[in-house]
Design an enzyme around this catalytic site. Structure first.
Site, PDB file in Angstrom:
ATOM      1  CD  GLU A   1      -4.331   5.460  -9.395  1.00 29.20           C
ATOM      2  OE1 GLU A   1      -4.645   4.506 -10.134  1.00 29.20           O
ATOM      3  OE2 GLU A   1      -4.957   5.737  -8.357  1.00 29.20           O
TER       4      GLU A   1
ATOM      5  NE  ARG B   1      -3.859   0.271   0.654  1.00 31.44           N
ATOM      6  CZ  ARG B   1      -4.807  -0.009  -0.258  1.00 31.44           C
ATOM      7  NH1 ARG B   1      -4.895   0.673  -1.385  1.00 31.44           N
ATOM      8  NH2 ARG B   1      -5.661  -0.997  -0.026  1.00 31.44           N
TER       9      ARG B   1
ATOM     10  NE  ARG C   1      -3.036  -4.668  -6.680  1.00 36.80           N
ATOM     11  CZ  ARG C   1      -3.907  -3.993  -5.951  1.00 36.80           C
ATOM     12  NH1 ARG C   1      -3.600  -2.809  -5.470  1.00 36.80           N
ATOM     13  NH2 ARG C   1      -5.109  -4.471  -5.704  1.00 36.80           N
TER      14      ARG C   1
ATOM     15  CG  HIS D   1      -2.415   2.766  -7.991  1.00 35.65           C
ATOM     16  ND1 HIS D   1      -2.443   3.665  -6.956  1.00 35.65           N
ATOM     17  CD2 HIS D   1      -3.604   2.128  -7.979  1.00 35.65           C
ATOM     18  CE1 HIS D   1      -3.604   3.567  -6.335  1.00 35.65           C
ATOM     19  NE2 HIS D   1      -4.330   2.639  -6.940  1.00 35.65           N
TER      20      HIS D   1
ATOM     21  CG  ASP E   1     -11.963   6.185  -7.112  1.00 33.86           C
ATOM     22  OD1 ASP E   1     -11.100   6.237  -8.016  1.00 33.86           O
ATOM     23  OD2 ASP E   1     -12.333   5.122  -6.581  1.00 33.86           O
TER      24      ASP E   1
HETATM   25  C1  BG6 Z   1      -7.568   3.436  -7.464  1.00 34.32           C
HETATM   26  C2  BG6 Z   1      -9.015   3.228  -7.798  1.00 34.32           C
HETATM   27  O1  BG6 Z   1      -6.820   3.371  -8.645  1.00 34.32           O
HETATM   28  O2  BG6 Z   1      -7.117   2.403  -6.595  1.00 34.32           O
HETATM   29  C3  BG6 Z   1      -9.827   3.169  -6.510  1.00 34.32           C
HETATM   30  O3  BG6 Z   1      -9.462   4.279  -8.628  1.00 34.32           O
HETATM   31  C4  BG6 Z   1      -9.269   2.116  -5.585  1.00 34.32           C
HETATM   32  O4  BG6 Z   1     -11.185   2.895  -6.822  1.00 34.32           O
HETATM   33  C5  BG6 Z   1      -7.783   2.387  -5.364  1.00 34.32           C
HETATM   34  O5  BG6 Z   1      -9.984   2.139  -4.364  1.00 34.32           O
HETATM   35  C6  BG6 Z   1      -7.081   1.385  -4.443  1.00 34.32           C
HETATM   36  O6  BG6 Z   1      -7.277   0.095  -4.878  1.00 34.32           O
HETATM   37  P1  BG6 Z   1      -6.711  -1.116  -4.006  1.00 34.32           P
HETATM   38  O7  BG6 Z   1      -7.111  -2.358  -4.723  1.00 34.32           O
HETATM   39  O8  BG6 Z   1      -5.200  -0.951  -3.990  1.00 34.32           O
HETATM   40  O9  BG6 Z   1      -7.292  -0.980  -2.637  1.00 34.32           O
END
Ligand code: BG6
Length: 288
Positions: free
Chosen positions: A260, A65, A88, A158, A203
């Site tokens: 992103e 994360r 990922r 991302h 978002d």
């Molecule tokens: C973003 C999306 O790219 O990633 C969101 O637009 C999403 O909708 C976010 O919540 C995080 O995704 P994840 O799978 O890493 O929790």
């Protein structure tokens, strides 16, 4: 010639094998092989620019994360694959490193294997290059189709940016662009604000987004440039959704903003033998 006093190092990052790049000018980066995941970028001017959750999993199975997850071959939950695809959460290979006095470049690759073919029956070759030097970070993702059949994919870098206080930022450059509002069932909206501010959940998938954006984080402006990627996602989960994420401290939505670079609205179709690339560049502007 490698005249750098700080050769690249293989390190352990929260227990994961990782590569640390360091330039003589002070620029630094760390990339884990798990996910081909850039987890830290410090430009020569100093100061971490990426957000990384201190409660992230680092177990080599789940996605990290923060940093820059590589999203491939499926963005988001739309499709048969795990959310945001498998790149990922896959083990990448270190392909090569170039380290000079003023820049350092690492290349990582990911190829299809039995596990990926079970959920996505295509041959592919991904190459991720991460280059640092001075005040600049370049990330480039190349996708090749070495197989006998065409495939299509969606993808993104991302990028989680670290910001001092998200309510104080301005993101300039998206005015007039259409976006899918993912907080409102993908309703299509045209951005009419001079600058984007964050005062609640955001978002958005901006379609055919302008390639150059300016993030005004007071005292630390950052240029964000993309090439090849047609779309830009801007994401901040805000209070409730952040609290629901088990791998992110509840208050941390205040200190991050994802910008992103993606190909999402129109998937990329790759014929056999064809390749595609996309790039995102971040530029520290404090000294300019
Ligand atoms: C973003 C999306 O790219 O990633 C969101 O637009 C999403 O909708 C976010 O919540 C995080 O995704 P994840 O799978 O890493 O929790």
């Amino acid at each position: 010639m490698n005249d750098n006093q700080n050769p690249p190092q293989l390190i352990s990052f929260h227990g994961l094998p990782a590569l640390q790049l360091r330039c003589a000018d002070g620029a630094q980066a760390v990339i884990t092989l798990h996910g081909g995941h850039l987890v830290s970028w410090i430009p020569a001017a100093g100061g971490e620019r990426l957000y990384l959750s201190e409660t992230s999993a680092f177990d080599g199975r789940q996605a990290i994360r923060g940093g820059v997850p590589v999203i491939f071959p499926q963005f988001g939950p739309t499709g048969p694959l795990p959310r945001h695809g498998f790149a990922r959460t896959s083990a990448w290979k270190l392909e090569g490193i170039r380290q000079e006095k003023e820049f350092a470049l690492a290349t990582l690759t990911l190829d299809d294997d039995e596990t990926t073919r079970q959920i996505w029956p295509h041959a592919f070759h991904l190459e991720l290059s991460v280059g640092i030097g001075g005040d600049r970070l370049d990330m480039e993702l190349e996708v090749e189709n070495p197989g006998a059949h065409a495939f299509s994919f969606t993808s993104a870098l991302h990028t989680y940016l670290r910001v001092a206080e998200v309510e104080n930022i301005l993101l300039e450059g998206l005015n007039g662009t259409l976006y899918q509002d993912q907080t409102k069932g993908n309703k299509l909206v045209r951005d009419t604000g001079v600058a984007l501010t964050v005062e609640g959940e955001v978002d958005r998938i901006y379609q055919d987004a302008p390639p150059t954006l300016l993030l005004r984080d007071p005292g630390r402006p950052l240029g964000v440039h993309s090439e090849g990627f047609t779309d830009t996602v801007v994401w901040n989960p805000w209070e409730d959704k952040c609290a629901a994420l088990k791998d992110m401290p509840a208050r941390d939505f205040r200190h991050m903003l994802c910008i992103e670079a993606g190909c999402i609205a129109t998937p990329i179709l790759l014929e056999p033998g064809a390749s595609w690339f996309g790039r995102q560049t971040l530029m520290e502007l404090r000294n300019s």
